[in-house]
Design an enzyme around this catalytic site. Structure first.
Site, PDB file in Angstrom:
ATOM      1  CG  ASP A 163      -0.660  -0.184   8.140  1.00 37.94           C
ATOM      2  OD1 ASP A 163      -1.507   0.629   8.553  1.00 37.94           O
ATOM      3  OD2 ASP A 163       0.521   0.115   7.909  1.00 37.94           O
ATOM      4  CE  LYS A 174       0.828   1.375   4.447  1.00 37.43           C
ATOM      5  NZ  LYS A 174       1.630   2.559   4.771  1.00 37.43           N
TER       6      LYS A 174
END
Ligand code: C5P
Length: 314
Positions: free
Chosen positions: A150, A14
């Protein structure tokens, strides 16, 4: 029902399109407004049933990949988030049996692109399948959130707004497809250390808020507008710990990137070079890649597209 003895899951890295960081909380974390965007740099996690032997540990880890010296930073023991993911799932379901976990790494290690979290998300999916747990998506997301801020995003991918410490996710509309260039640093940065530096630099941090211009640019699929509003509150902290990143960012900007920022807690720098339909994309991309290579500061320069889906069984 077929019984799987090997499951491979592909999981993306990401980049954060906006990372707004509030003041430190009592639990040691920070409230965030975190716009996650999954890009096509993938780790592949393979989980295999280990042959039955007495005193088998639940997990044995190995790693491979093109990250050269960075691979040495991947702990191949029970502290690895992938190993913790398998243990948590085993504890919660009572179905765990020994597994060998192999991490084929292409996401920069300690690079601010959530590689360790991605591996944990992939391990949850792989073990869930291998052990026949068949947990609901909601339950997997809840376990992911317990593992790290995350990890849940690794499960869902695409583009999503993370709040809380980053683990409360809401999908965002983002019809555009963008090309990114990533400059991988020769060094790594510790997420906790970067947050610590942030606290030192910003003792008066305000409540984090989503930038409405970012939301608008994403909905419109407008790469130029998006490039202009990328932001990361952790960037000054990462630059303070690793000042050479300023030169990396400047090189990409001068070469024509539409936007440039440190990814997450760094040190990877991300450059938006256009949407995939842009006729000038390839030229701009080549100039940015060449300029970054010319700085002599990057371990490697790679390109990727976003967004892409989250962890997927292959
Ligand atoms: O949740 P995760 O393990 O990824 O976090 C790593 C470290 O980053 C935490 O121990 C904490 O120091 C810092 N962090 C934070 N606030 C967040 C997320 C992470 O302070 N929202």
């Amino acid at each position: 029902m077929t019984v799987n003895t090997t499951v491979t899951v592909r999981v993306p890295a990401k980049v954060n399109l906006q990372l707004a960081v509030g003041p430190g909380r009592e639990d040691g974390f920070h409230d965030l407004v975190n716009v996650f965007h999954a890009v096509s740099l993938f780790d592949e996690v393979t989980v295999k049933a280990a042959p039955p032997r007495q005193s088998n540990p639940l997990t044995a880890l190995t790693a491979s990949g093109e990250m050269g010296s960075h691979l040495a930073r991947v702990p191949l023991n029970e502290t690895n988030l992938a190993s913790r993911a398998a243990r948590l799932l085993a504890e919660e379901t009572g179905r765990g049996t020994p597994v060998a976990i192999h991490l084929d790494k292409h996401i920069p290690v300690a690079g601010g692109m959530a590689g360790g979290s991605a591996d944990a998300a992939a391990t949850l999916i792989a073990c869930d399948r291998l052990w026949g747990c068949d947990l609901s998506e909601e339950r997997l997301l809840e376990l992911a959130a317990r593992l790290g801020s995350d990890v849940a995003f690794g499960l869902v991918g695409a583009t999503a707004l993370g709040t809380g410490r980053g683990e409360v996710l809401e999908p965002m509309s983002s019809p555009g497809r963008y090309r990114w260039v990533f400059a991988l640093s020769k060094r790594g940065l510790s997420t906790a250390e970067v947050f610590g530096e942030y606290d030192r630099l910003r003792p008066d941090a305000p409540t984090p808020r989503l930038d409405p211009r970012l939301e608008k640019a994403l909905v419109a699929g407008d790469a130029v507008a998006l490039g202009g509003v990328l932001s990361n509150d952790l960037q000054p902290a990462a630059l303070s710990l690793l000042p050479e990143l300023e030169r990396t960012l400047a090189a990409g900007r001068h070469a024509g990137a539409l936007g440039a920022l440190v990814s997450g807690s760094g040190p990877t720098c991300a450059f938006l070079v256009g949407d995939l339909e842009d006729p000038e994309l390839l030229e701009r991309e080549a100039e940015v890649v060449a300029a970054l290579g010319g700085t002599g500061l990057c371990e490697r320069v790679v390109t990727a597209d976003g967004d892409v889906p989250g962890a997927t069984i292959v």
